[in-house]
Motif scaffolding. Structure first.
Motif, PDB file in Angstrom:
ATOM      1  N   ILE A 360       1.201  -1.397  -0.267  1.00  0.00           N
ATOM      2  CA  ILE A 360       0.157  -0.411  -0.062  1.00  0.00           C
ATOM      3  C   ILE A 360       1.318   0.866  -0.033  1.00  0.00           C
ATOM      4  N   LEU A 361       2.212   1.197   0.660  1.00  0.00           N
ATOM      5  CA  LEU A 361       3.119   2.274   0.476  1.00  0.00           C
ATOM      6  C   LEU A 361       3.245   2.703  -0.388  1.00  0.00           C
ATOM      7  N   ALA A 362       3.711   1.481  -1.484  1.00  0.00           N
ATOM      8  CA  ALA A 362       4.561   1.944  -2.070  1.00  0.00           C
ATOM      9  C   ALA A 362       3.509   2.125  -3.353  1.00  0.00           C
ATOM     10  N   GLU A 363       2.748   2.414  -3.388  1.00  0.00           N
ATOM     11  CA  GLU A 363       1.508   2.630  -4.710  1.00  0.00           C
ATOM     12  C   GLU A 363       1.132   4.046  -4.244  1.00  0.00           C
ATOM     13  N   ALA A 364       1.042   4.174  -2.700  1.00  0.00           N
ATOM     14  CA  ALA A 364       1.087   5.369  -3.411  1.00  0.00           C
ATOM     15  C   ALA A 364       1.985   6.174  -3.104  1.00  0.00           C
ATOM     16  N   GLU A 365       2.983   6.194  -3.071  1.00  0.00           N
ATOM     17  CA  GLU A 365       4.503   6.381  -3.393  1.00  0.00           C
ATOM     18  C   GLU A 365       4.718   6.954  -4.447  1.00  0.00           C
ATOM     19  N   ALA A 366       4.336   5.857  -6.064  1.00  0.00           N
ATOM     20  CA  ALA A 366       4.152   5.974  -6.769  1.00  0.00           C
ATOM     21  C   ALA A 366       3.183   6.993  -7.513  1.00  0.00           C
ATOM     22  N   ARG A 367       2.120   6.627  -6.285  1.00  0.00           N
ATOM     23  CA  ARG A 367       0.873   7.930  -7.297  1.00  0.00           C
ATOM     24  C   ARG A 367       1.346   9.485  -6.710  1.00  0.00           C
ATOM     25  N   ALA A 368       2.041   9.317  -5.787  1.00  0.00           N
ATOM     26  CA  ALA A 368       2.362  10.915  -5.195  1.00  0.00           C
ATOM     27  C   ALA A 368       3.102  11.354  -6.216  1.00  0.00           C
ATOM     28  N   PHE A 369       4.197  10.617  -6.554  1.00  0.00           N
ATOM     29  CA  PHE A 369       5.230  10.312  -7.501  1.00  0.00           C
ATOM     30  C   PHE A 369       5.174  11.394  -9.242  1.00  0.00           C
ATOM     31  N   GLU A 370       4.086  10.302  -9.618  1.00  0.00           N
ATOM     32  CA  GLU A 370       3.131  10.546 -10.853  1.00  0.00           C
ATOM     33  C   GLU A 370       2.113  12.246 -10.943  1.00  0.00           C
ATOM     34  N   THR A 371       1.946  12.537  -9.890  1.00  0.00           N
ATOM     35  CA  THR A 371       1.100  13.567  -9.449  1.00  0.00           C
ATOM     36  C   THR A 371       1.700  14.453  -8.742  1.00  0.00           C
ATOM     37  N   MET A 372       3.293  14.202  -7.791  1.00  0.00           N
ATOM     38  CA  MET A 372       4.304  15.276  -7.705  1.00  0.00           C
ATOM     39  C   MET A 372       2.994  16.438  -6.252  1.00  0.00           C
ATOM     40  N   SER A 373       2.184  15.123  -5.753  1.00  0.00           N
ATOM     41  CA  SER A 373       1.447  15.347  -4.500  1.00  0.00           C
ATOM     42  C   SER A 373       2.178  15.302  -3.205  1.00  0.00           C
ATOM     43  N   LYS A 374       1.785  15.724  -2.340  1.00  0.00           N
ATOM     44  CA  LYS A 374       2.085  15.059  -0.529  1.00  0.00           C
ATOM     45  C   LYS A 374       1.076  13.764  -0.889  1.00  0.00           C
ATOM     46  N   LEU A 375       1.910  13.353   0.275  1.00  0.00           N
ATOM     47  CA  LEU A 375       2.037  11.691   0.878  1.00  0.00           C
ATOM     48  C   LEU A 375       2.119  11.599   1.952  1.00  0.00           C
ATOM     49  N   GLU A 376       0.367  11.162   2.585  1.00  0.00           N
ATOM     50  CA  GLU A 376       0.350  10.898   4.059  1.00  0.00           C
ATOM     51  C   GLU A 376      -0.284   9.818   4.401  1.00  0.00           C
ATOM     52  N   ILE A 377       0.638   8.914   4.885  1.00  0.00           N
ATOM     53  CA  ILE A 377      -0.092   6.950   5.083  1.00  0.00           C
ATOM     54  C   ILE A 377       0.274   7.336   6.833  1.00  0.00           C
ATOM     55  N   ASP A 378      -0.361   5.970   7.226  1.00  0.00           N
ATOM     56  CA  ASP A 378       0.355   5.493   8.572  1.00  0.00           C
ATOM     57  C   ASP A 378      -0.485   4.398   8.051  1.00  0.00           C
ATOM     58  N   VAL A 379       0.843   3.087   8.786  1.00  0.00           N
ATOM     59  CA  VAL A 379       1.571   2.175   7.996  1.00  0.00           C
ATOM     60  C   VAL A 379       2.032   1.520   9.348  1.00  0.00           C
ATOM     61  N   PRO A 380       1.561   0.407   9.600  1.00  0.00           N
ATOM     62  CA  PRO A 380       2.756  -0.363  11.412  1.00  0.00           C
ATOM     63  C   PRO A 380       3.599  -0.807  10.817  1.00  0.00           C
ATOM     64  N   VAL A 381       4.600  -0.693  11.224  1.00  0.00           N
ATOM     65  CA  VAL A 381       6.494  -0.560  11.521  1.00  0.00           C
ATOM     66  C   VAL A 381       6.586  -2.053  12.621  1.00  0.00           C
ATOM     67  N   GLN A 382       6.932  -3.153  12.337  1.00  0.00           N
ATOM     68  CA  GLN A 382       7.565  -4.058  12.838  1.00  0.00           C
ATOM     69  C   GLN A 382       9.043  -4.229  13.256  1.00  0.00           C
ATOM     70  N   LEU A 383       9.285  -3.441  15.244  1.00  0.00           N
ATOM     71  CA  LEU A 383      11.284  -3.110  14.924  1.00  0.00           C
ATOM     72  C   LEU A 383      11.494  -4.812  14.745  1.00  0.00           C
ATOM     73  N   PRO A 384      13.503  -4.876  14.988  1.00  0.00           N
ATOM     74  CA  PRO A 384      13.638  -5.976  15.178  1.00  0.00           C
ATOM     75  C   PRO A 384      14.115  -6.532  16.422  1.00  0.00           C
ATOM     76  N   ALA A 385      12.996  -5.629  17.841  1.00  0.00           N
ATOM     77  CA  ALA A 385      13.072  -5.986  18.689  1.00  0.00           C
ATOM     78  C   ALA A 385      11.311  -7.137  19.192  1.00  0.00           C
ATOM     79  N   GLY A 386      10.793  -7.069  17.658  1.00  0.00           N
ATOM     80  CA  GLY A 386       9.103  -7.676  17.645  1.00  0.00           C
ATOM     81  C   GLY A 386       8.103  -6.157  17.883  1.00  0.00           C
ATOM     82  N   ASP A 387       8.486  -5.874  18.845  1.00  0.00           N
ATOM     83  CA  ASP A 387       7.772  -4.083  18.918  1.00  0.00           C
ATOM     84  C   ASP A 387       6.632  -4.051  17.297  1.00  0.00           C
ATOM     85  N   VAL A 388       5.597  -3.507  17.770  1.00  0.00           N
ATOM     86  CA  VAL A 388       4.930  -2.326  16.856  1.00  0.00           C
ATOM     87  C   VAL A 388       4.380  -1.486  17.024  1.00  0.00           C
TER      88      VAL A 388
END
Length: 512
Positions: A360-388
């Motif tokens: 979803i993040l990759a698709e949003a970045e590609a869309r922002a790149f094509e339209t040269m528009s602002k990107l704002e997106i919330d995503v979950p990140v899993q850290l090396p310790a296991g925390d999300v």
């Protein structure tokens, strides 16, 4: 009268003397013939040499008639040797050219003094230039009876001289119009040349600079450095590249000049001095200082953001080759990664995004790149310790001067915000459920009151019937069951009323 013997003796002596004279004459004749032969051979040799010489050679009569020309001369004027010999100079060249050539020739015939001239020979393939030496040939009386001319082709030299002249003119033009200060100094650092640009850069006329030491115009902190540099350059016979010094302008202010210089040597290889150019970079230094201050402010700002990580990504011209050009120190603390590793390999950050949000993040970045528009997106990140953790990526693309796309952005930790949002959603669901139950209770209360009225009649009439039906009657059993059912229904209705009132109904005996 002589005696016969004496006469014979004298005759014999005379004959002997004549024979000796004849032998001497014959010997002299032989030597003359040998000399003539040697002269002929010498003349033939020189004729061949002159004929084959690459330098044009020819001779004139006082009237301007050609008596001899070699192949080089004939080739130079573009006519056969046989055509030229016997003809005049006006037959070979146009009248204007012929008159120019005959003037110095007639002067040699008149004065008998050798003369050197420079002539131009027009040709279809390009003009040729010659230096011609006109040598008078005199008779025994000292009269000039002929003149022999020997020419040297200097066309290449003339072209070289012309090219050098053009080059020098071009160099002078470049130097005089250059915006850079072009200068030359001796080994003591005194200026011996300066172009007009010094007036624009330092406010001094070139005449005010000539003879002045460079050390006198330098900032007091830079003068010792330049003095050491000059000493070292003299010892090593080298110049210096791209060195920046502060020079005092005539108005008292200081300018930053970027200096480049090379050593200058004389014909013996001895060092004469230095020459070079200085460029005014005061404005560039000001911009560099402002940029440095701006970068420092950005650094302080990025480090002061409690929950975020400031970043800058160069995504190349196609938007795919991402390279982190800047990362705030928060990246190491939060993502558990070294900033230098992330700069080399941006996928280390993207790989921590959980699926399916990575796509979803990759698709949003590609869309922002094509339209040269602002990107704002919330995503979950899993850290090396296991925390999300939930992260919010906010970035805006912009075009760089090299054609690539730069993403300036910030990454915020919104985990607490997401948790608060989830808690809010849970409370909202509970509230909605309570409101639903309240509505059901209100409805149940209304229904209970209606049922209570019906049940009151049922139970009341059952009691009346029981009071009028004798014991042992088979109807009494049926009426009792009807009354018990009504009582149980009344109890259920009471429970509905209790639910509608959100309370607990309890009955008990109150003792007095």
């Amino acid at each position: 009268m002589k005696k016969p013997d004496q006469a014979n003796h004298d005759l014999i002596a005379e004959i002997s003397s004549l024979r000796q004279r004849i032998e001497e004459l014959e010997k002299s004749e032989m030597e003359c013939k040998r000399a003539q032969e040697a002269l002929r051979e010498s003349e033939e040799k020189y004729r061949i040499l002159l004929s084959e010489s690459p330098d044009p050679t020819f001779s004139f009569t006082p009237e301007g008639q050609y008596r001899y020309v070699n192949k080089a001369f004939a080739l130079g004027v573009g006519k056969p040797v046989e055509y030229i010999i016997g003809r005049t100079i006006w037959d070979v060249f146009p009248k204007e050219e012929a008159d120019k050539r005959f003037a110095p020739l007639s002067q040699v015939f008149r004065t008998g003094v050798e003369k050197v001239i420079e002539v131009r020979v027009p040709r279809a393939d390009g003009d040729r230039y010659y230096v011609t030496t006109i040598t008078p040939i005199k008779n025994l009386k000292g009269e000039t009876i002929s003149a022999i001319c020997s020419s040297k082709d200097i066309s290449e030299r003339k072209r070289t001289e012309e090219a050098l002249r053009v080059s020098e003119e071009r160099f002078k033009s470049i130097v005089s119009t250059s915006q850079e200060w072009i200068w030359a100094t001796d080994t003591e650092g005194r200026h011996i040349f300066s172009n007009p640009a010094v007036l624009t850069i330092l406010g001094y006329h070139p005449d005010e600079i000539i003879g002045q030491s460079a050390l006198h115009l330098l900032h007091k902190e830079d003068a010792p450095k330049v003095k050491d540099l000059l000493t070292r350059s003299i010892e090593q016979k080298t110049g210096w590249p791209n060195l920046v010094f502060r020079w005092q302008h005539k108005d008292g202010t200081y300018r930053y000049l970027e200096s480049n210089a090379v050593p200058v040597f004389d014909n013996t290889g001895a060092l004469k001095g230095f020459q070079g150019s200085d460029r005014d970079i005061t404005e560039r230094k000001r911009m560099e200082n402002e940029l440095s201050e701006s970068e420092e402010q950005l650094r302080v700002l990025s480090e002061s953001i409690a929950d975020g990580m400031v970043y800058q990504v160069n995504s190349g011209k196609d938007g795919r080759q991402r390279v982190f050009s800047y990362l705030s120190p928060k990246v190491e603390a939060f993502h558990g990664l070294k900033a230098k590793d992330v700069k080399r390999n941006p996928s280390l950050i993207y790989d921590q995004v959980q699926e399916p949000y990575r796509a979803i993040l990759a698709e949003a970045e590609a869309r922002a790149f094509e339209t040269m528009s602002k990107l704002e997106i919330d995503v979950p990140v899993q850290l090396p310790a296991g925390d999300v953790h939930w992260r919010r990526f906010i970035s805006s693309p912009r075009s760089h001067s090299d054609g690539s796309i730069i993403w300036d952005g910030i990454e915020l930790d919104i985990t607490r915000q997401r948790q608060a949002e989830e808690e809010r959603l849970r409370l909202q669901q509970r509230l909605q459920h309570a409101e639903k139950m309240e509505a059901i209770g209100t409805l149940a209360g209304g229904v209970a009151h209606d049922l209570n009225n019906v049940l009151g009649i049922l139970v009341g009439y059952s009691e009346l019937l029981l009071s009028n039906i004798p014991e042992g009657s088979p109807l009494r059993n049926h009426v009792e069951k009807m009354m018990k059912g009504g009582v149980r229904a009344a109890a259920i209705v009471q429970d509905l009323l209790t639910l509608a009132r959100r309370g607990v109904h309890a009955e008990g005996v109150v003792s007095s």
